[in-house]
Design an enzyme around this catalytic site. Structure first.
Site, PDB file in Angstrom:
ATOM      1  N   PHE A  12      12.020 -42.992  28.249  1.00 30.32           N
ATOM      2  CA  PHE A  12      11.425 -42.040  27.186  1.00 30.32           C
ATOM      3  C   PHE A  12      12.813 -41.189  27.080  1.00 30.32           C
ATOM      4  O   PHE A  12      12.643 -40.063  27.916  1.00 30.32           O
ATOM      5  CB  PHE A  12      10.226 -41.854  27.394  1.00 30.32           C
ATOM      6  CG  PHE A  12       9.584 -41.178  26.106  1.00 30.32           C
ATOM      7  CD1 PHE A  12       9.019 -41.843  25.071  1.00 30.32           C
ATOM      8  CD2 PHE A  12       9.257 -39.729  25.816  1.00 30.32           C
ATOM      9  CE1 PHE A  12       8.306 -41.250  23.946  1.00 30.32           C
ATOM     10  CE2 PHE A  12       8.708 -39.170  24.737  1.00 30.32           C
ATOM     11  CZ  PHE A  12       8.231 -39.924  23.763  1.00 30.32           C
ATOM     12  N   GLY A  13      13.698 -40.925  26.344  1.00 31.53           N
ATOM     13  CA  GLY A  13      14.892 -40.214  26.325  1.00 31.53           C
ATOM     14  C   GLY A  13      14.844 -39.059  25.402  1.00 31.53           C
ATOM     15  O   GLY A  13      15.242 -39.063  24.318  1.00 31.53           O
ATOM     16  N   SER A  51      10.472 -27.930  25.673  1.00 33.13           N
ATOM     17  CA  SER A  51       9.189 -27.651  24.843  1.00 33.13           C
ATOM     18  C   SER A  51       9.831 -27.436  23.284  1.00 33.13           C
ATOM     19  O   SER A  51       8.984 -27.914  22.464  1.00 33.13           O
ATOM     20  CB  SER A  51       8.495 -26.625  25.283  1.00 33.13           C
ATOM     21  OG  SER A  51       7.829 -26.634  26.476  1.00 33.13           O
ATOM     22  N   ARG A  97     -14.365 -33.271  60.708  1.00 35.84           N
ATOM     23  CA  ARG A  97     -13.513 -32.048  61.518  1.00 35.84           C
ATOM     24  C   ARG A  97     -14.743 -31.139  62.180  1.00 35.84           C
ATOM     25  O   ARG A  97     -15.485 -30.630  61.373  1.00 35.84           O
ATOM     26  CB  ARG A  97     -12.699 -31.532  60.757  1.00 35.84           C
ATOM     27  CG  ARG A  97     -11.946 -30.150  61.176  1.00 35.84           C
ATOM     28  CD  ARG A  97     -11.107 -30.430  62.365  1.00 35.84           C
ATOM     29  NE  ARG A  97     -10.373 -29.209  62.515  1.00 35.84           N
ATOM     30  CZ  ARG A  97      -9.273 -29.022  63.424  1.00 35.84           C
ATOM     31  NH1 ARG A  97      -9.220 -30.135  64.220  1.00 35.84           N
ATOM     32  NH2 ARG A  97      -8.723 -27.985  63.788  1.00 35.84           N
ATOM     33  N   ILE A 126      -8.754 -27.420  53.060  1.00 32.27           N
ATOM     34  CA  ILE A 126      -9.722 -27.601  54.050  1.00 32.27           C
ATOM     35  C   ILE A 126      -8.959 -28.378  54.926  1.00 32.27           C
ATOM     36  O   ILE A 126      -9.759 -28.013  56.238  1.00 32.27           O
ATOM     37  CB  ILE A 126     -10.520 -28.657  53.076  1.00 32.27           C
ATOM     38  CG1 ILE A 126     -11.375 -27.909  51.969  1.00 32.27           C
ATOM     39  CG2 ILE A 126     -11.741 -29.270  54.106  1.00 32.27           C
ATOM     40  CD1 ILE A 126     -12.016 -28.769  51.032  1.00 32.27           C
ATOM     41  N   GLU A 174       5.104 -34.424  29.699  1.00 37.64           N
ATOM     42  CA  GLU A 174       4.398 -34.842  28.513  1.00 37.64           C
ATOM     43  C   GLU A 174       3.742 -33.540  28.126  1.00 37.64           C
ATOM     44  O   GLU A 174       2.657 -33.674  27.734  1.00 37.64           O
ATOM     45  CB  GLU A 174       3.056 -35.796  29.145  1.00 37.64           C
ATOM     46  CG  GLU A 174       3.133 -37.098  28.590  1.00 37.64           C
ATOM     47  CD  GLU A 174       4.329 -37.978  29.389  1.00 37.64           C
ATOM     48  OE1 GLU A 174       5.075 -37.343  29.986  1.00 37.64           O
ATOM     49  OE2 GLU A 174       4.345 -39.323  28.959  1.00 37.64           O
ATOM     50  N   SER A 184       1.483 -27.070  30.259  1.00 34.98           N
ATOM     51  CA  SER A 184       0.113 -26.761  30.005  1.00 34.98           C
ATOM     52  C   SER A 184       0.017 -25.763  28.776  1.00 34.98           C
ATOM     53  O   SER A 184      -0.806 -25.380  27.796  1.00 34.98           O
ATOM     54  CB  SER A 184      -0.418 -26.050  31.273  1.00 34.98           C
ATOM     55  OG  SER A 184      -0.882 -26.997  32.224  1.00 34.98           O
ATOM     56  N   GLU A 185       1.390 -24.943  28.776  1.00 33.32           N
ATOM     57  CA  GLU A 185       1.371 -23.868  27.539  1.00 33.32           C
ATOM     58  C   GLU A 185       1.559 -24.601  26.354  1.00 33.32           C
ATOM     59  O   GLU A 185       0.772 -24.240  25.350  1.00 33.32           O
ATOM     60  CB  GLU A 185       2.561 -23.009  27.843  1.00 33.32           C
ATOM     61  CG  GLU A 185       2.448 -22.180  29.078  1.00 33.32           C
ATOM     62  CD  GLU A 185       2.390 -22.857  30.461  1.00 33.32           C
ATOM     63  OE1 GLU A 185       3.054 -23.927  30.557  1.00 33.32           O
ATOM     64  OE2 GLU A 185       1.842 -22.480  31.454  1.00 33.32           O
TER      65      GLU A 185
END
Lengths: 256, 382, 286
Positions: free
Chosen positions: B123-124, B132, B269, B338, B364, B367-368
């Site tokens: 996917f170019g 963006s 643990r 953890i 893809e 988030s912005e």
């Protein structure tokens, strides 16, 4: 070439066994096609792909067993028959073999495949019992197979080695790990499986009575094996640890 | 409302889990360490029908549907994120061609993508000046008779070095409104003028190649124009909507794998003479993480369900991708925490999973950008 | 107690059998029984059971016993419990103890047919000699022709004992890092006269033949001593060797589950520990 593959639905081999009231509980257990039966189904499909014909996969079980049969259909079997009857709920290996034999007696086949044993009760009885009931020759625990000119040449595991057996078809063969590499059902296979025939038959359909499949063995009680306690972890320099171990094996465990 | 999976969906999920756990997961640490894709895995996945899950049988697809696709991506993501992203992009490329291609284009390019004849599709889209903001695109395509002459370069192109076909976006007309400036082209590997740069050194998903794609007087037959001139923007956005379901599903897989590992570790643990799972500090991290991941998965599956029903799903896909990628990152953060020092070393898988999760909030659509898409849908015109 | 001894040229073995104290030894001697074939042997055994009408028929849970017992049981309508590790006798009543789920549970069965059949797990029942002057009788039934023909018998290479019958087993797993690591396991095994086993991980990786696999989908073993080298101790593996009398675990991962079941654990690099152990054993054995 018409081939029947007999399967059993069993607990996932990673399942943790829980005993409830003297019986093994199936609560929350993931069910799978008995791994040895997968080798049987795979071999049946490969032979069909090579020689043409039909693969019918059969089982004795309940509602959930349909999932196991669908899985085999997704692998590439052509159709499935499930023998389901309340009278079979508490039957044993001979009861299952009797029901399967009656079903198969009404079918045409050149080869009957089973897994060498089921991973649940590990009895390895149904394949030979089924062969006896159908008056078929049997070759158990096979790791190699060639079928040509109405004859099967199979290599089977024996204690301390293997032997090569020749037999005319029809024959009952039980599969051991190593016979083949089992395929994953492909997505198109899964999509096609739902359109394939899955027939459910009762004992009455097979003209059998509850007495005909009555169990001759009864599981009275199941219990967990005594838990193995963690022993001692030996620490120190390699030479010391090894000397310590050999001494313990000689004097304490008395195993060498 | 029934949240249970159908028999088919469950069977797909179980088959892919079985395959991914057995075949892919054991290789994941090596592929990461050696920055290498195992092309055999891609072939096997194609043979199982995983490379064209929303493609009709006519073109060699398995037509399994979008929900099974999401479930499958999560399972592959759990096992090996580098392989998962290759699967996601290849499915997306096949789908784009299926949606916008001519019959001839579909017949030529989709079957090899689905069958594994092409190891992958690429996917170019992205360029150094067009991330963006696609308005910054510089690659040009100038029509010359039966050909378009393409010049420019693309960066961060997943799988380019083993892709059979690359969808390349280029500016066909600089003079009109920005959403109509660009067009999409199907560029076959080995097309003269097309060259693939070396793979980037990445933080995570290192098994998957991420290349520069250079176009120098690359002549692409005019019949390889996807859709019409000026459709590029629309094609990209639509493809990315579907791609977000894939990436969101994969992110959930990475997050679940990390937190499942941390959960099992916490049970065993021992510190202060008890399993660390008995401490509320650990329990709360686990509880929050599972709650987040599960709700993100429901959102992604909702988007998948809408898409499967051919209903609008853009907003839901963005919501799902945003939640999934952000919660996967937090899941990995907590998993490392953890495991303590063990979480920080390569001996334990959460170290890799943390790196693998990071990019999911970036590609893809960042988030912005997801928030921008969601906000536009919520606010509408005002 | 009566013993059926079947085969070709086996009369001499009757003497051997006498020292275990049977009352009678029936010898079915025929060249048709030279190879083990299911149908010929099943016919002989079924005929003998019909003639004697015993309350209990026992076979070994060996390759032959597993193949033969269900066929005969189906022919006679006898209930069969396979792979028993114990038989309880309460008056005239028997109950049969058989591990299920590869030893993850132990089940007790009752059999309701007149003739009860069982196969016995190798290496579990103690072998005791007893006074006895058994009479030896001939048993010459008509022998059914077999539709299966044995074309070839292939002995396993080497003279290491059979896994399921070995007193000592040395097993290797993923921790070996590759197929070559089994050279070291074989060396250890040969020092001890042991069989070589493998975890599923090593078999799946193609390092060892599946015949060597110990575990739920492999062989179930119960040797006196089981030495697990580089085996993490997954539940499926434990299911196959958990009934070993003494377990030694050698693993570099202190968290390895094998240490939860091992009588003796050594936390360390097997490539250092095992060679040292071989040295020490050679030294001790002189």
């Amino acid at each position: 070439m018409n081939i029947v593959a007999c399967i059993k639905q069993t607990f996932d081999t990673e399942a943790k066994i829980v005993i409830d009231n003297g019986q093994v509980s199936d609560q929350g257990v993931n069910l799978i096609v008995n791994p040895y039966d997968e080798f049987a189904v795979e071999e049946a499909i490969r032979l069909k792909e090579k020689n043409g014909g039909e693969v019918v996969v059969v089982s004795v079980g309940g509602d959930k067993t349909q999932e196991a049969l669908r899985y085999c259909l997704a692998m590439g079997a052509d159709r499935a028959v499930l023998i389901q009857d309340p009278a079979l709920d508490n039957t044993d290996n001979i009861g299952c073999a009797t029901a399967l034999a009656k079903l198969l007696a009404g079918m045409e086949y050149d080869l009957v495949f089973c897994g060498k044993e089921a991973v649940d009760d590990g009895a390895a009885q149904v394949p030979s019992m089924l062969a006896e009931k159908l008056d078929l020759p049997q070759v158990n625990v096979i790791t190699e197979l060639e079928v040509a000119d109405n004859q099967a040449t199979a290599t089977r595991e024996i204690d301390g080695g293997s032997e090569v057996i020749e037999v005319q078809l029809p024959v009952m063969l039980s599969a051991q790990k190593g016979l083949n590499e089992v395929r994953y059902p492909s997505l198109p296979g899964i999509m096609k499986a739902k359109r394939k025939e899955l027939k459910v038959v009762s004992l009455a359909d097979l003209e059998l009575s509850a007495d005909d499949v009555a169990a001759k063995t009864e599981l009275v009680a199941a219990e967990l094996p005594p838990a193995r306690k963690a022993g001692q972890v030996l620490t120190g320099e390699v030479e010391e640890v090894v000397a310590q171990l050999v001494k313990l094996l000689q004097d304490e465990a008395k195993v060498i | 409302m029934d949240f249970s999976l159908s028999d088919d969906e469950r069977m797909v999920q179980e088959m892919v889990r079985d395959f991914a756990q057995t075949e892919l997961k054991p290789q994941a640490p090596t592929l990461d360490r050696e920055h290498r894709m195992n092309l055999d895995n891609l072939t096997k996945m194609a043979e199982l029908g995983l490379m064209g899950m929303n493609i009709p049988e006519t073109y060699g697809g398995s037509e399994t549907g979008v929900i099974p696709y999401s479930l499958a991506m999560t399972e592959v993501g759990r096992a090996c994120a580098a392989t998962a992203v290759t699967m996601s992009v290849t499915n997306m490329v096949a789908e784009v061609i299926c949606t916008f291609g001519t019959e001839a284009q579909k017949r030529k390019y989709i079957p090899p993508l689905c069958s594994g004849e092409y190891f992958a599709g690429s996917f170019g889209l992205t360029e150094s000046t067009a991330g963006s903001d696609l308005g910054g695109m510089k690659t040009s395509a100038i029509k010359e008779g039966d050909y378009y002459r393409l010049n420019g370069s693309k960066i961060f192109i997943t799988s380019a070095e083993y892709a059979g076909v690359i969808i390349v976006w280029a500016v066909t007309n600089r003079k009109i409104q920005r959403t109509r400036r660009i067009s999409a082209f199907l560029v076959e590997k080995d097309t003269p003028g097309l060259s693939i740069g070396k793979a980037e050194e990445k933080m995570g998903q290192r098994g998957s190649a991420t290349n520069e794609v250079i176009l120098e007087d690359c002549l692409v037959p005019a019949e390889n124009l996807l859709g019409s001139e000026g459709d590029g923007f629309r094609i990209a956005l639509m493809a990315l909507d579907g791609g977000r379901i894939g990436i969101g599903s994969m992110a959930i897989g990475i997050g679940l794998e990390a937190i499942d590992y941390a959960r099992d570790y916490a049970r065993e643990r021992m510190q202060f003479n008890q399993p660390i799972a008995s401490f509320q500090a650990i329990q709360w991290q686990l509880a929050d993480t599972y709650a987040e991941l599960q709700s993100a998965q429901l959102m992604v599956l909702m988007a998948a369900s809408l898409k499967q029903q051919k209903k609008p799903f853009t907003k839901e896909a963005s919501m799902g991708k945003l939640l999934a990628s952000e919660s996967a990152n937090r899941a990995c953060y907590h998993a490392v925490q953890i495991l303590g020092g063990n979480g920080y070393i390569a001996e334990y898988p959460v170290e890799r999973l943390y790196r693998d999760a990071r990019v999911t909030t970036i590609y893809e659509g960042t988030s912005e950008i997801q928030r921008l898409v969601i906000a536009r849908h919520i606010l509408g015109a005002f | 107690m009566k013993v059926l001894l079947a085969g070709d040229n086996v009369s001499g073995l009757a003497e051997e059998l006498k020292k275990f104290g049977p009352d009678e030894i029936a010898v079915a001697n025929s060249d048709q029984l030279a190879d083990y074939t299911t149908e010929s042997y099943a016919g002989v055994l079924a005929d003998y059971i019909k003639q004697e009408n015993p309350s209990l028929v026992l076979l070994g849970h060996s390759a032959i016993g597993k193949d033969l017992a269900p066929r005969v049981a189906a022919r006679l309508g006898a209930g069969l419990v396979s792979d028993c590790i114990k038989i309880n006798v309460d008056g005239g009543d028997f109950s049969f103890v058989h591990p299920i789920y590869a030893g993850k549970a132990i089940a007790t069965y009752k059999v309701n047919s007149a003739v009860k059949m069982a196969t016995l797990r190798p290496n579990v029942f103690p072998i005791e000699e007893a006074e006895g002057a058994a009479s030896v009788v001939d048993f010459a039934p008509e022998i059914a022709a077999s539709r299966t023909k044995v074309k070839e018998v292939i002995q396993q290479a080497g003279d290491r004992p059979e896994l399921t019958e070995a007193d000592i087993i040395c097993s290797g797993g993923r921790g070996l890092g590759g197929p070559d690591g089994f050279g070291l396991i074989e060396e250890l095994a040969d020092t001890l006269g042991a069989a070589v086993g493998s975890s599923r991980a090593a078999v799946d990786a193609g390092w060892r033949d599946h015949q060597a696999q110990v575990g739920q989908t492999g062989k179930v073993v119960s040797p006196n001593l089981y030495i697990a080298c580089g085996i993490s101790g997954a539940i499926q593996h434990l299911a196959g060797m958990g009934s070993s009398k003494c377990i030694v675990g050698i693993n570099k991962d202190p968290e390895a589950n094998i240490f939860n079941v091992a009588d003796y654990g050594i936390e360390g690099d097997l490539y250092k520990v095992v060679p040292a152990l071989i040295e020490k054993l050679k030294e001790v054995n002189g």
